[in-house]
Write an enzyme that holds these catalytic residues in place. Structure first.
Site, mmCIF file in Angstrom:
data_model
loop_
_atom_site.group_PDB
_atom_site.id
_atom_site.type_symbol
_atom_site.label_atom_id
_atom_site.label_comp_id
_atom_site.label_asym_id
_atom_site.label_seq_id
_atom_site.Cartn_x
_atom_site.Cartn_y
_atom_site.Cartn_z
ATOM 1 N N LYS A 112 0.817 -1.214 0.000
ATOM 2 C CA LYS A 112 0.000 0.000 0.000
ATOM 3 C C LYS A 112 0.848 1.261 0.000
ATOM 4 O O LYS A 112 0.402 2.318 -0.448
ATOM 5 C CB LYS A 112 -0.987 -0.049 1.152
ATOM 6 C CG LYS A 112 -2.039 -1.128 0.909
ATOM 7 C CD LYS A 112 -3.086 -1.223 1.971
ATOM 8 C CE LYS A 112 -4.203 -2.178 1.573
ATOM 9 N NZ LYS A 112 -3.833 -3.609 1.720
HETATM 10 C C1 PLP Z 1 -4.513 -4.643 1.118
HETATM 11 C C2 PLP Z 1 -3.756 -5.918 0.996
HETATM 12 C C3 PLP Z 1 -4.126 -6.925 0.062
HETATM 13 C C4 PLP Z 1 -5.370 -6.833 -0.798
HETATM 14 O O1 PLP Z 1 -5.235 -5.845 -1.807
HETATM 15 P P1 PLP Z 1 -6.510 -5.304 -2.584
HETATM 16 O O2 PLP Z 1 -6.020 -4.182 -3.413
HETATM 17 O O3 PLP Z 1 -7.498 -4.871 -1.525
HETATM 18 O O4 PLP Z 1 -7.050 -6.430 -3.393
HETATM 19 C C5 PLP Z 1 -3.323 -8.053 -0.035
HETATM 20 N N1 PLP Z 1 -2.229 -8.208 0.745
HETATM 21 C C6 PLP Z 1 -1.853 -7.276 1.648
HETATM 22 C C7 PLP Z 1 -0.639 -7.510 2.482
HETATM 23 C C8 PLP Z 1 -2.585 -6.093 1.799
HETATM 24 O O5 PLP Z 1 -2.195 -5.179 2.717
#
Ligand code: PLP
Length: 466
Positions: A112
């Site tokens: 993120k």
């Molecule tokens: C947020 C997250 C996901 C999922 O990603 P999306 O964009 O919501 O599909 C997968 N793995 C981790 C470690 C995350 O923080």
């Protein structure tokens, strides 16, 4: 570049407008009116560019007149300069066919950061131009909160209020939020579950007493700018593996469908993507939707991959819109049905359109642990539980032998140390850049699971918009 809502009735906006708006006013999500497309020669010419420069070139068609190229380059250089690896999202080889794309070299150890480090800078740029303030209110089950806080801490014209369910996020995740000292950061531990916290946030967006005084902003992946930033690493990985000459497949651990939708956008832009594999844990609404057309929400089962423990996947609406003929009125009707009954069928056009590029797979707890053990025993790589779900799907995929499969490594294994240790017998160490996390002082408010108390706290501490 103009952006339209998936539900057809909100006004079209430019890039600056969609970045600050988050959700469209008709309840839909913004998407570009049409996909920009690169030629094969243009993609070939991206090979070897430093990450920040590649990011500038891939995102330039999306920002339109909202930012000039030099400004965008400057923001990318600053955002990706915060990463601990000079390649920003390096590729690691596992076996003759499988690769990991490490997306966790940012400040808070999950993918993120790639989008939010840029989004924080975009907010600051657009707000200062307009002389406006933004009050970001969000709920987190862990990774979004820390990445958003790091991205906006100390930035001009922004306050951030992040709600987490008290006692239900890991120590590492909580400390990454609560030890940030910047005066514009407010952490709130709420009595109750993540869903309770999320419901309070949604209520605040629709509370005239709050929206009348504050411009309330969102940092979850409904924000188009986040998805746009994630398109870049699909290009980066594919170029390393021989694109545009050679097609590449991606396995994506999926929750809200943001990350994998970015891969879909990359394909629409001309990147030769052989296949996108949506990987879910036992919370498998997306697997059922993509394999059988059945989009129906059950109850959430907690797993060792908590960022994928969702039942309603916000960004899936963007795929349904694009594959289903871009009919906003029809999709608004379909989504109203879903909101009323928590279930819907995909249309034939939606199912077939998605199936041309996307397949899906589901991993249970045993398969997830086996994937972690396989990577450790055969490749000396520790991977986190989310990545393990992606790798399980990648190794099971039925694809031509010559197609490389890239699993998106979405979190650093140290963020989920207990689950990794259980599966591999080895405890990952926290990287040096967060080394003194457990010595720093924490600061957060504790509030009851009561909307009035949370709204009063935000109203007392946020600076009203002009
Ligand atoms: C947020 C997250 C996901 C999922 O990603 P999306 O964009 O919501 O599909 C997968 N793995 C981790 C470690 C995350 O923080």
């Amino acid at each position: 570049m103009e952006y339209v809502s998936t539900r057809g009735s909100a006004p079209a906006l430019d890039f600056e407008g969609v970045t600050l708006a988050g959700l469209a006013s008709d309840g839909g999500l913004y998407v570009p009116r049409e996909w920009p497309r690169f030629t094969e020669a243009e993609i070939a010419a991206f090979a070897g560019l430093p990450y920040a420069e590649l990011a500038t070139q891939v995102m330039l068609p999306f920002v339109g007149r909202s930012l000039d190229e030099d400004k965008l380059r400057h923001l990318c250089t600053e955002a990706y300069g915060r990463f601990a690896h000079v390649a920003v999202t390096p590729l690691v080889q596992l076996d003759e066919r499988n690769w990991l794309l490490e997306l966790f070299h940012g400040p808070t150890l999950a993918f993120k950061d790639v989008a939010l480090q840029l989004l924080g800078r975009l907010f600051e740029e657009f707000l200062s131009r307009r002389d406006e303030r933004l009050t970001i209110v969000g709920a987190t089950s862990g990774d979004t909160g820390s990445a958003a806080i790091d991205a906006v801490a100390g930035r001009e014209n922004i306050d951030i209020f992040m709600l987490h369910p008290k006692g239900r996020v890991s120590d590492v995740q909580r400390r990454q939020m609560t030890t940030v000292k910047a005066p514009n950061v407010y952490n709130i531990a709420i009595e109750g579950s993540f869903d309770d916290a999320q419901a309070m946030v949604k209520r605040m967006f629709n509370d005239p007493a709050m929206t009348g005084r504050f411009r309330i902003g969102a940092v979850n992946s409904i924000n188009w700018a986040r998805l746009m930033a994630q398109v870049v690493y699909y290009f980066a990985a594919a170029l390393q593996l021989g694109a545009p000459r050679r097609p590449v497949a991606f396995a994506v651990p999926t929750g809200n469908f943001g990350d994998v939708f970015a891969g879909y956008v990359a394909a629409r832009m001309g990147l030769p993507v052989e296949r996108l594999i949506v990987a879910t844990n036992v919370n498998d609404i997306l697997h059922r939707a993509l394999s059988a057309g059945d989009y129906s929400a059950g109850t959430v089962t907690p797993t060792a991959a908590p960022s994928m423990d969702i039942q309603v996947s916000s960004n899936f609406e963007r795929l349904l819109f694009d594959c289903g003929g871009r009919d906003g009125a029809a999709l608004a009707e379909q989504m109203r049905g879903f909101e009323a009954t928590k279930a819907m069928r995909l249309t034939n056009a939606q199912q077939q359109g998605a199936a041309a590029l996307i397949s899906s797979a589901r991993a249970d707890a045993t398969e997830m642990a086996q994937a972690m053990a396989w990577a450790w025993q055969n490749c000396a790589e520790l991977i986190d539980p989310h990545t393990a779900i992606g790798l399980h799907a990648a190794r099971a995929a039925d694809l031509p032998r010559a197609v490389p499969v890239v699993t998106l490594a979405t979190a650093h294994p140290a963020k989920f140390r207990d689950a990794v240790e259980r599966a591999t017998g080895h405890r990952p160490r926290l990287p040096a850049r967060v080394g003194d996390l457990f010595d720093r002082e924490e600061r957060f408010a504790e509030l009851p699971g009561d909307y009035a108390a949370v709204a009063a706290y935000v109203a007392e501490h946020a600076t009203p918009s002009a």
